[in-house]
Motif scaffolding. Structure first.
Motif, mmCIF file in Angstrom:
data_model
loop_
_atom_site.group_PDB
_atom_site.id
_atom_site.type_symbol
_atom_site.label_atom_id
_atom_site.label_comp_id
_atom_site.label_asym_id
_atom_site.label_seq_id
_atom_site.Cartn_x
_atom_site.Cartn_y
_atom_site.Cartn_z
ATOM 1 N N PRO A 46 0.706 -1.222 0.074
ATOM 2 C CA PRO A 46 -0.155 -0.019 -0.149
ATOM 3 C C PRO A 46 0.568 1.366 -0.284
ATOM 4 O O PRO A 46 1.772 1.408 0.704
ATOM 5 N N LEU A 47 -0.151 2.532 -0.470
ATOM 6 C CA LEU A 47 0.987 4.077 -0.136
ATOM 7 C C LEU A 47 1.124 3.594 1.058
ATOM 8 O O LEU A 47 2.631 4.666 0.760
ATOM 9 N N ALA A 48 0.883 3.639 2.302
ATOM 10 C CA ALA A 48 0.886 4.312 3.028
ATOM 11 C C ALA A 48 0.507 3.451 4.487
ATOM 12 O O ALA A 48 -0.372 2.724 4.210
ATOM 13 N N TYR A 49 0.836 3.673 5.245
ATOM 14 C CA TYR A 49 0.170 2.806 6.712
ATOM 15 C C TYR A 49 -0.133 3.970 7.988
ATOM 16 O O TYR A 49 0.604 4.542 8.317
ATOM 17 N N TRP A 50 -1.586 3.800 8.029
ATOM 18 C CA TRP A 50 -1.579 4.990 9.085
ATOM 19 C C TRP A 50 -2.904 4.157 10.920
ATOM 20 O O TRP A 50 -3.128 2.723 10.522
ATOM 21 N N THR A 51 -1.951 4.270 12.015
ATOM 22 C CA THR A 51 -2.809 3.337 12.512
ATOM 23 C C THR A 51 -3.624 4.931 13.466
ATOM 24 O O THR A 51 -2.892 5.630 13.441
ATOM 25 N N TYR A 52 -5.022 4.791 14.015
ATOM 26 C CA TYR A 52 -5.417 5.351 14.915
ATOM 27 C C TYR A 52 -5.942 4.121 16.431
ATOM 28 O O TYR A 52 -6.013 3.728 16.493
ATOM 29 N N SER A 53 -5.793 5.283 17.303
ATOM 30 C CA SER A 53 -6.096 4.790 18.658
ATOM 31 C C SER A 53 -6.978 5.761 19.529
ATOM 32 O O SER A 53 -7.216 7.010 19.852
ATOM 33 N N PRO A 54 -8.237 4.821 18.848
ATOM 34 C CA PRO A 54 -10.096 5.285 19.562
ATOM 35 C C PRO A 54 -8.932 5.625 21.338
ATOM 36 O O PRO A 54 -9.809 7.300 21.804
ATOM 37 N N SER A 56 -6.559 7.477 22.745
ATOM 38 C CA SER A 56 -5.309 8.271 23.536
ATOM 39 C C SER A 56 -5.639 9.072 22.352
ATOM 40 O O SER A 56 -5.348 10.163 22.655
ATOM 41 N N ASN A 57 -7.035 8.745 21.334
ATOM 42 C CA ASN A 57 -7.403 9.718 20.093
ATOM 43 C C ASN A 57 -5.875 10.111 19.537
ATOM 44 O O ASN A 57 -5.498 11.667 18.863
ATOM 45 N N GLU A 58 -5.344 9.492 18.662
ATOM 46 C CA GLU A 58 -4.077 9.487 18.452
ATOM 47 C C GLU A 58 -4.416 9.184 16.802
ATOM 48 O O GLU A 58 -4.271 7.511 16.716
ATOM 49 N N LEU A 59 -3.084 10.057 15.780
ATOM 50 C CA LEU A 59 -3.491 9.446 15.038
ATOM 51 C C LEU A 59 -1.862 9.768 14.764
ATOM 52 O O LEU A 59 -0.906 10.285 14.680
ATOM 53 N N SER A 60 -1.656 8.573 14.559
ATOM 54 C CA SER A 60 -0.124 8.003 13.512
ATOM 55 C C SER A 60 1.026 7.331 12.295
ATOM 56 O O SER A 60 -0.188 6.445 12.269
ATOM 57 N N SER A 61 1.791 7.968 11.335
ATOM 58 C CA SER A 61 2.082 7.174 10.025
ATOM 59 C C SER A 61 3.140 7.116 10.291
ATOM 60 O O SER A 61 3.459 6.675 9.120
ATOM 61 N N SER A 62 3.738 6.142 11.128
ATOM 62 C CA SER A 62 5.150 5.705 10.964
ATOM 63 C C SER A 62 5.090 4.010 11.545
ATOM 64 O O SER A 62 4.170 3.886 12.411
ATOM 65 N N THR A 63 5.830 3.725 10.974
ATOM 66 C CA THR A 63 5.801 1.584 10.266
ATOM 67 C C THR A 63 6.624 1.844 11.872
ATOM 68 O O THR A 63 8.102 2.121 11.195
ATOM 69 N N SER A 64 6.792 0.876 12.628
ATOM 70 C CA SER A 64 7.920 0.468 13.252
ATOM 71 C C SER A 64 8.852 -0.752 12.136
ATOM 72 O O SER A 64 8.187 -1.399 11.678
ATOM 73 N N MET A 65 9.969 -0.235 12.977
ATOM 74 C CA MET A 65 11.207 -0.885 12.303
ATOM 75 C C MET A 65 10.893 -2.505 13.015
ATOM 76 O O MET A 65 11.624 -3.871 12.213
ATOM 77 N N ILE A 66 10.658 -2.505 14.182
ATOM 78 C CA ILE A 66 9.967 -3.990 14.731
ATOM 79 C C ILE A 66 9.598 -5.036 13.669
ATOM 80 O O ILE A 66 9.537 -6.618 13.886
ATOM 81 N N LEU A 67 8.573 -4.574 13.260
ATOM 82 C CA LEU A 67 7.994 -5.257 12.394
ATOM 83 C C LEU A 67 8.512 -5.735 10.631
ATOM 84 O O LEU A 67 7.728 -6.792 11.033
ATOM 85 N N GLN A 68 9.453 -4.983 10.264
ATOM 86 C CA GLN A 68 10.210 -5.888 9.504
ATOM 87 C C GLN A 68 11.133 -7.090 10.104
ATOM 88 O O GLN A 68 11.355 -7.545 9.111
#
Length: 230
Positions: A46-54, A56-68
């Motif tokens: 995909p073009l990008a990855y976003w995560t949203y935490s209901p 903490s109401n935080e939106l992040s576009s960072s992908t952790s290197m831990i996953l790779q």
């Protein structure tokens, strides 16, 4: 998770941004890891990855290197499993028929590869419990998606892999030839494989393939296949 009706293949996701909504608790975290490992394995991610935490109401576009790193770790365990000759198939819930069908399928594929396997009905898995089976060189965990990857996996003395990773280790699939998945049902639905279906016209070619040694990325040496040594 499944593709929306408007998306016919995983390759089409290259035009989309993925948004994961959830918290960091165990279940949501495992669902996130399952999703991200699949996306990171795609040839056209995909073009990008976003995560949203209901929470903490935080939106992040960072992908952790831990996953790779975790995806790289899965590849390493698959290579170790390729050198194994004796497998243990772990299943925690025999009351689910589709898991029983997966176990039967895996056992047949291991046998077709000239290797042996044993079935184990287990409850909660831990390193001490699996250490009791010294003859097992690799375990295959048959479980739901949320429990297919073990916590503290490095504490286990032998690899514990998924059904998809077993197919790669046995040479039925190429790593990266399809999206990474933790869904056992995909093992039954992935179609015809070299271990399950051989036509009479291909017998001679298959025999030659089985006799050809392969290069082990773990030992750094050429290894004779088990079927050729039998």
């Amino acid at each position: 998770f499944e593709l929306a009706d408007s998306i016919t293949s995983w390759d089409q996701l290259s035009d989309f941004t993925v948004l994961f909504v959830g918290e960091s608790e165990t279940t949501s975290k495992r669902q996130y890891v399952n999703m991200m490992l699949r996306f990171l394995s795609l040839s056209t991610p995909p073009l990008a990855y976003w995560t949203y935490s209901p929470k903490s109401n935080e939106l992040s576009s960072s992908t952790s290197m831990i996953l790779q790193k975790q995806l790289n770790r899965r590849f390493y365990l698959t290579q170790k499993a390729r050198d194994a000759h004796v497998f243990g198939i772990l299943v925690s819930n025999l009351s689910q028929q589709h898991l029983v069908d997966v176990v039967k399928t895996l056992k047949a594929r291991i046998q077709n590869a000239g290797k042996s396997s044993y079935n184990f009905a287990v409850g909660k898995i831990n390193p001490a419990k699996l250490a009791n089976f010294a003859e097992i060189e690799c375990f295959v965990l048959v479980a739901c998606r949320e429990h297919s990857l073990l916590d503290e996996e490095r504490e286990y003395s032998v690899p514990v892999i998924t059904p998809l990773e077993l197919d790669v280790a046995l040479g039925n699939l190429e790593w990266g030839s399809q999206a990474y998945t933790l869904d056992c049902q995909d093992v039954l639905e992935q179609g015809r494989t070299k271990s399950d279906h051989r036509t009479g016209g291909d017998d001679e070619e298959d025999d030659e393939d089985e006799d050809t040694p392969y290069f082990s990325l773990v030992s750094g040496k050429y290894v004779q296949k088990a079927s050729a040594m039998a």
